[in-house]
Design an enzyme around this catalytic site. Structure first.
Site, PDB file in Angstrom:
ATOM      1  N   GLN A  73      34.941  28.125  -3.290  1.00  0.00           N
ATOM      2  CA  GLN A  73      34.620  26.756  -3.715  1.00  0.00           C
ATOM      3  C   GLN A  73      33.723  26.769  -4.966  1.00  0.00           C
ATOM      4  O   GLN A  73      33.793  25.888  -5.803  1.00  0.00           O
ATOM      5  CB  GLN A  73      33.898  25.986  -2.595  1.00  0.00           C
ATOM      6  CG  GLN A  73      34.784  25.566  -1.436  1.00  0.00           C
ATOM      7  CD  GLN A  73      34.798  26.572  -0.303  1.00  0.00           C
ATOM      8  OE1 GLN A  73      34.670  27.783  -0.537  1.00  0.00           O
ATOM      9  NE2 GLN A  73      34.955  26.103   0.931  1.00  0.00           N
ATOM     10  N   ARG A  92      37.681  17.986   1.253  1.00  0.00           N
ATOM     11  CA  ARG A  92      36.632  18.746   1.938  1.00  0.00           C
ATOM     12  C   ARG A  92      35.265  18.248   1.526  1.00  0.00           C
ATOM     13  O   ARG A  92      35.150  17.353   0.705  1.00  0.00           O
ATOM     14  CB  ARG A  92      36.784  20.211   1.559  1.00  0.00           C
ATOM     15  CG  ARG A  92      36.978  20.424   0.027  1.00  0.00           C
ATOM     16  CD  ARG A  92      36.623  21.788  -0.466  1.00  0.00           C
ATOM     17  NE  ARG A  92      35.211  21.994  -0.382  1.00  0.00           N
ATOM     18  CZ  ARG A  92      34.329  21.495  -1.237  1.00  0.00           C
ATOM     19  NH1 ARG A  92      34.727  20.742  -2.248  1.00  0.00           N
ATOM     20  NH2 ARG A  92      33.047  21.740  -1.102  1.00  0.00           N
ATOM     21  N   ASP A 101      26.256  20.325   5.986  1.00  0.00           N
ATOM     22  CA  ASP A 101      27.349  19.742   6.762  1.00  0.00           C
ATOM     23  C   ASP A 101      26.848  19.084   8.038  1.00  0.00           C
ATOM     24  O   ASP A 101      27.511  18.203   8.590  1.00  0.00           O
ATOM     25  CB  ASP A 101      28.393  20.819   7.076  1.00  0.00           C
ATOM     26  CG  ASP A 101      29.105  21.236   5.808  1.00  0.00           C
ATOM     27  OD1 ASP A 101      28.543  22.042   5.050  1.00  0.00           O
ATOM     28  OD2 ASP A 101      30.206  20.705   5.556  1.00  0.00           O
TER      29      ASP A 101
HETATM   30  C1  LIG Z   1      27.609  18.389   0.751  1.00  0.00           C
HETATM   31  S1  LIG Z   1      29.173  18.590   1.434  1.00  0.00           S
HETATM   32  C2  LIG Z   1      29.576  20.079   0.733  1.00  0.00           C
HETATM   33  C3  LIG Z   1      29.514  21.129   1.774  1.00  0.00           C
HETATM   34  O1  LIG Z   1      30.800  21.227   2.378  1.00  0.00           O
HETATM   35  C4  LIG Z   1      31.264  22.519   2.127  1.00  0.00           C
HETATM   36  O2  LIG Z   1      32.068  23.015   3.145  1.00  0.00           O
HETATM   37  P1  LIG Z   1      33.679  22.949   2.981  1.00  0.00           P
HETATM   38  O3  LIG Z   1      33.999  23.340   1.568  1.00  0.00           O
HETATM   39  O4  LIG Z   1      34.159  23.948   4.016  1.00  0.00           O
HETATM   40  O5  LIG Z   1      34.058  21.515   3.315  1.00  0.00           O
HETATM   41  C5  LIG Z   1      30.002  23.323   2.015  1.00  0.00           C
HETATM   42  O6  LIG Z   1      29.403  23.534   3.261  1.00  0.00           O
HETATM   43  C6  LIG Z   1      29.183  22.435   1.159  1.00  0.00           C
HETATM   44  O7  LIG Z   1      27.833  22.668   1.148  1.00  0.00           O
END
Ligand SMILES: CSC[C@H]1O[C@H](OP(=O)(O)O)[C@H](O)[C@@H]1O
Length: 383
Positions: free
Chosen positions: A210, A64, A251
């Protein structure tokens, strides 16, 4: 005189995380991923031998984070080419795996364009070109991460010359989202190494945690002085004057400077505005999308209700082989409860103090700042 702040950890020389790598064992190329749904309890690797396995890993958040999604998408195209799968079809599956992070489509197209350009020289040459493009994107992202860390720390030092930065962050933006040490987290790590990080406030980031599972894990591994908080507690930290700056990732950044990021980012931007705290986005130019005119044009991923109606267990049961994450958690809401579960929200440009990129620090509030970022992004995107 910059205050030196004690390092909490014993050993802060980071053991680089094996987040993602390409391997070519005798029975065929594979993409090896650190399964982030199993962290922090278990460091388990997923060996992906085909694109459907990579798509499942992306959709279950085993892999991710915008920049790493781009790198994964590029290696996915290379994997399809190396194993003789339909490359065009595979690229489409990868690109559609998650809609919000622009990097995923960007990475897929980087490798696909290289494959197509070499196709006339035969399959082997085309597969090699796709792999080279993926490895180059991986390397470029690591370099961008280091440059963002330097620009970001210089920006914080400029705002607060005495050092001792107290930074609040949301979601996870460390090595687990990057070819290098991350985006916003890399700035905090750089401040820590310079003895100028007083506190990293870590939002747990419901529903998939996260922050609690991944940022706390990375902060502990690097010896950062960090404190975890529920997302609901952020407001009282601002009110207590305990936050010098908010540092978050992104994102997708639209041409007008609107920023899509993990849900919960927009409320932080409103709190930051009210409490006159800088709200700083840290993202590589590959996250800037000149093709998306404004925040309203950004597609926000909606995820399943059970992520909200179940408490994620100490580890999320890996989704490998399943259609999506299934938690070993405990149900909180009654069966049949509907849930609103957007994975991201959008912060308007007027609430963003600055965007830190590998090209430098730009302010979207001044329209020319965004144009400048987009012009640079176009140059980077066009190669
Ligand atoms: C700088 S990329 C990290 C960014 O991605 C995360 O989303 P996800 O965990 O759903 O992939 C989140 O938006 C973070 O800021």
């Amino acid at each position: 005189m910059a205050d030196q702040y004690a390092r909490d950890g014993v050993d802060d020389s980071p053991r680089m995380l094996p987040v993602l790598r390409w391997e070519e064992p005798p029975d065929g190329a594979v993409v090896v991923l650190l399964d982030q749904t199993r962290l922090p309890a278990d460091e388990v690797e997923l060996v992906c031998t085909d694109v459907p396995a990579l798509v499942r890993a992306i959709q279950s958040l085993a892999v991710r984070g915008a920049p790493l999604l781009g790198i994964t998408g590029a290696y996915g195209v290379a994997l399809a080419a190396a194993r003789g799968y339909d490359v065009e079809e595979s690229a489409g599956l990868l690109e559609r795996a998650r809609p919000t992070a622009v990097n995923l489509g960007y990475g897929v197209r980087r490798a696909l364009d290289a494959y197509r350009a070499a196709a006339g020289r035969g399959e082997a040459e085309a597969a090699a070109a796709a792999l080279m493009a993926a490895k180059e994107l991986h390397r470029q992202d690591a370099e961008a991460s280091a440059r963002m860390a330097a620009h970001g720390l210089a920006f914080l030092d400029g705002l607060f010359p005495g050092g001792g930065h107290r930074v609040l962050t949301h979601c996870n933006t460390g090595a687990l989202v990057s070819g290098g040490e991350g985006t916003a987290f890399a700035v905090a790590l750089s401040a820590h190494r310079a003895g100028r990080l007083r506190r990293l406030w870590v939002d747990e980031t419901r529903p998939l945690l996260q922050g609690a599972r991944l940022t706390a894990y990375e902060a502990a591994r690097n010896g950062l002085p960090y404190t975890l908080l529920t997302d609901n507690a952020a407001g009282s930290l601002f009110a207590a004057g305990e936050v010098d700056a908010v540092l978050i990732g992104a994102d997708r950044i639209a041409a007008d400077g609107a920023v899509a990021n993990k849900v919960g980012s927009y409320p932080l931007a409103v709190l930051a505005k009210y409490h006159r705290v800088p709200f700083v986005v840290v993202a590589p130019t590959t996250t800037i999308d000149p093709g998306t005119p404004d925040g309203a044009s950004i597609v926000v991923e909606q995820r399943s209700a059970d992520e909200v109606t179940e408490l994620a267990a100490p580890v999320l049961v890996s989704a490998a082989g399943q259609d999506g994450p299934s938690f070993g958690g405990r149900r909180t809401a009654p069966l049949g409860t509907q849930a609103y579960n957007p994975a991201f929200d959008v912060t308007p440009p007027e609430l963003v103090t600055a965007i830190v990129t590998e090209e430098g620090v730009l302010s979207p509030v001044t329209r020319e700042g965004v144009t400048e970022v987009c012009a640079k992004a176009r140059r980077v995107v066009s190669g």
